[in-house]
Design an enzyme around this catalytic site. Structure first.
Site, PDB file in Angstrom:
ATOM      1  CB  SER A 130      -0.924  -0.007   1.221  1.00 43.70           C
ATOM      2  OG  SER A 130      -1.846  -1.073   1.146  1.00 43.70           O
ATOM      3  N   GLY A 343     -26.541 -22.072   3.220  1.00 46.45           N
ATOM      4  CA  GLY A 343     -26.114 -23.203   4.050  1.00 46.45           C
ATOM      5  C   GLY A 343     -24.974 -23.959   3.397  1.00 46.45           C
ATOM      6  N   GLY A 344     -25.020 -25.296   3.477  1.00 45.33           N
ATOM      7  CA  GLY A 344     -23.943 -26.120   2.932  1.00 45.33           C
ATOM      8  C   GLY A 344     -23.708 -25.896   1.456  1.00 45.33           C
ATOM      9  CD  GLU A 367      -5.721  -2.314  -7.340  1.00 44.59           C
ATOM     10  OE1 GLU A 367      -4.571  -1.981  -7.027  1.00 44.59           O
ATOM     11  OE2 GLU A 367      -5.947  -3.051  -8.304  1.00 44.59           O
ATOM     12  CB  THR A 369      -5.169  -2.615   3.335  1.00 45.51           C
ATOM     13  OG1 THR A 369      -4.570  -1.492   4.022  1.00 45.51           O
ATOM     14  CG2 THR A 369      -4.070  -3.525   2.799  1.00 45.51           C
ATOM     15  CD  GLU A 371      -6.858  -2.660   7.756  1.00 44.91           C
ATOM     16  OE1 GLU A 371      -7.840  -3.197   8.296  1.00 44.91           O
ATOM     17  OE2 GLU A 371      -6.426  -3.006   6.623  1.00 44.91           O
TER      18      GLU A 371
END
Length: 399
Positions: A130, A343-344, A367, A369, A371
């Site tokens: 980043s 579900g499954g 591109e 994070t 953060e």
């Protein structure tokens, strides 16, 4: 203030939806074979050209569709419904090519817009993700007007099929960040590794090394020292388009989940009658609609801004980060709920919701994070104030 799609946007959305429907049948082949055959790629290419949605971010005089940013977002929203990142088969040259010289346009941009050449952006490195300013790849003047490039690049999306790279390197001794156009068949350019990733992407993300790669002065894109600005502009556009695509993906996942909940009977009645399922559906509707509205708003702001004003550009950079952060995280929530509703079956790769669940995870990473997006947004609030981030701007004449 007008929130309805005009006829042009409606037509583009319909055209993008039709193209998406033509590409969807290739999803299972891509998942099964970790990619598509040359014949399948050719079929998709023909469909893209027939739809007139090639190079949507490139002016028509260079062979692209020449769409506005809002128009691009509407198209990307539809294409984002494709699994296996097949939206990337609808090529869109990297926006630093807008700074290409006439010679570079003829050699790279124009054939790229036609789909005859493919670029890949090579920015990230092992120790520079980043924070692309930490890249260590160098370009040393050779004394004859050219440069010798040495270094490595990671996560070069589409690098396995690209025939040229847009490489961020630092020109020595000034350490000037600069972008270079480098043909992949240039001596010293080598793919050293193709990692396996969680998703099954239509293209790969190889690692490249550059060992004494010689290029001429004509390889410089946008001027020596302009590399970080061009990289930032590229990230800004990509983050906005990620927002649009992830919302489209979330809509497809929710649509499939609602249809399934109507049909699936448990305890004597359809799942959709269960309040816990209804809560997941309602929360997903909120996530999709609010983030689609934000994405469209910021795209409109791009089209109505003066991009020669550095303050407006920086504010839009932060707003694109807001879109990317909000939409990518919201879409991950939606697709996770969709898997839960199935579900499954939602955990079987034959089902699109499972593929979307795997694929959307990277949108909170690449591109920049989540953060990093938060830091970009907070820095803008500190430097130019909250009002620029929270208000609707008055439109100005676009440059």
């Amino acid at each position: 203030m007008e929130f309805a799609y005009n006829p042009r946007l409606i037509e583009l959305k319909d055209r993008a939806r039709t193209l998406t429907e033509k590409i969807i049948p290739f999803e299972e082949e891509c998942e099964r074979n970790n990619g598509l055959t040359a014949e399948s790629h050719a079929t998709i290419k023909a469909a893209v050209l027939d739809a007139g949605l090639q190079a949507i971010n490139t002016p028509t005089e260079f062979g692209g569709a020449g769409l506005t940013v809002l128009e691009q977002v509407v198209v990307q929203d539809e294409l984002g419904k494709l699994t296996n990142a097949l939206w990337d088969a609808v090529w869109r040259p990297a926006n630093p090519l807008a700074h290409a010289t006439q010679e570079q346009r003829e050699r790279y941009l124009i054939p790229g817009a036609r789909g005859d050449r493919r670029d890949a952006v090579a920015i990230s490195e092992a120790d520079a993700g980043s924070d692309f300013s930490a890249a260590k790849t160098t370009a040393t003047p050779d004394g004859n007007g050219g440069y010798v490039i040495n270094g490595e690049k990671w996560f070069v999306t589409v690098g396995d099929v690209a025939d040229y790279l847009i490489v961020l390197a630092y020109v020595q001794p000034e350490h000037a960040p600069t972008m270079f156009l480098v043909d992949v068949d240039t001596p010293g350019v080598q793919i050293t590794k193709i990692p396996r990733y969680t998703h099954t992407f239509v293209y790969e993300h190889p690692e490249f090394t550059f060992t004494d790669v010689r290029v001429g002065a004509e390889a410089v894109l946008g001027g020596v020292g302009a590399g970080l600005e061009l990289t930032r502009d590229w990230f800004t556009e990509e983050r906005l388009m990620i927002g649009a695509r992830t919302i489209g993906a979330a809509e497809r996942a929710l649509t499939l989940a609602v249809d399934w909940a109507r049909e699936r009977v448990q305890g004597g009645e359809p799942l959709i009658n269960r309040q816990l399922i209804q809560g997941m559906i309602a929360d997903s509707v909120v996530d999709i609609t609010t983030n689609r509205a934000l994405t469209h708003q910021v795209a409109w702001e791009f089209d109505n801004a003066d991009l020669n004003d550095p303050n407006q550009r920086k504010t839009l950079h932060a707003k694109a980060a807001t879109v990317k952060l909000a939409a990518s995280e919201a879409s991950n929530r939606v697709v996770d709920r969709a898997v839960q509703i199935f579900g499954g079956r939602g955990y079987i790769r034959d089902y699109p919701v499972e593929r979307l669940w795997r694929e959307l995870r990277v949108d909170r990473i690449w591109e920049g994070t989540s953060e990093i997006q938060r830091l970009v947004i907070a820095n803008e609030a500190n430097k130019r104030g909250l009002s620029n981030l929270l208000s609707f701007p008055a439109p100005v004449t676009a440059s």
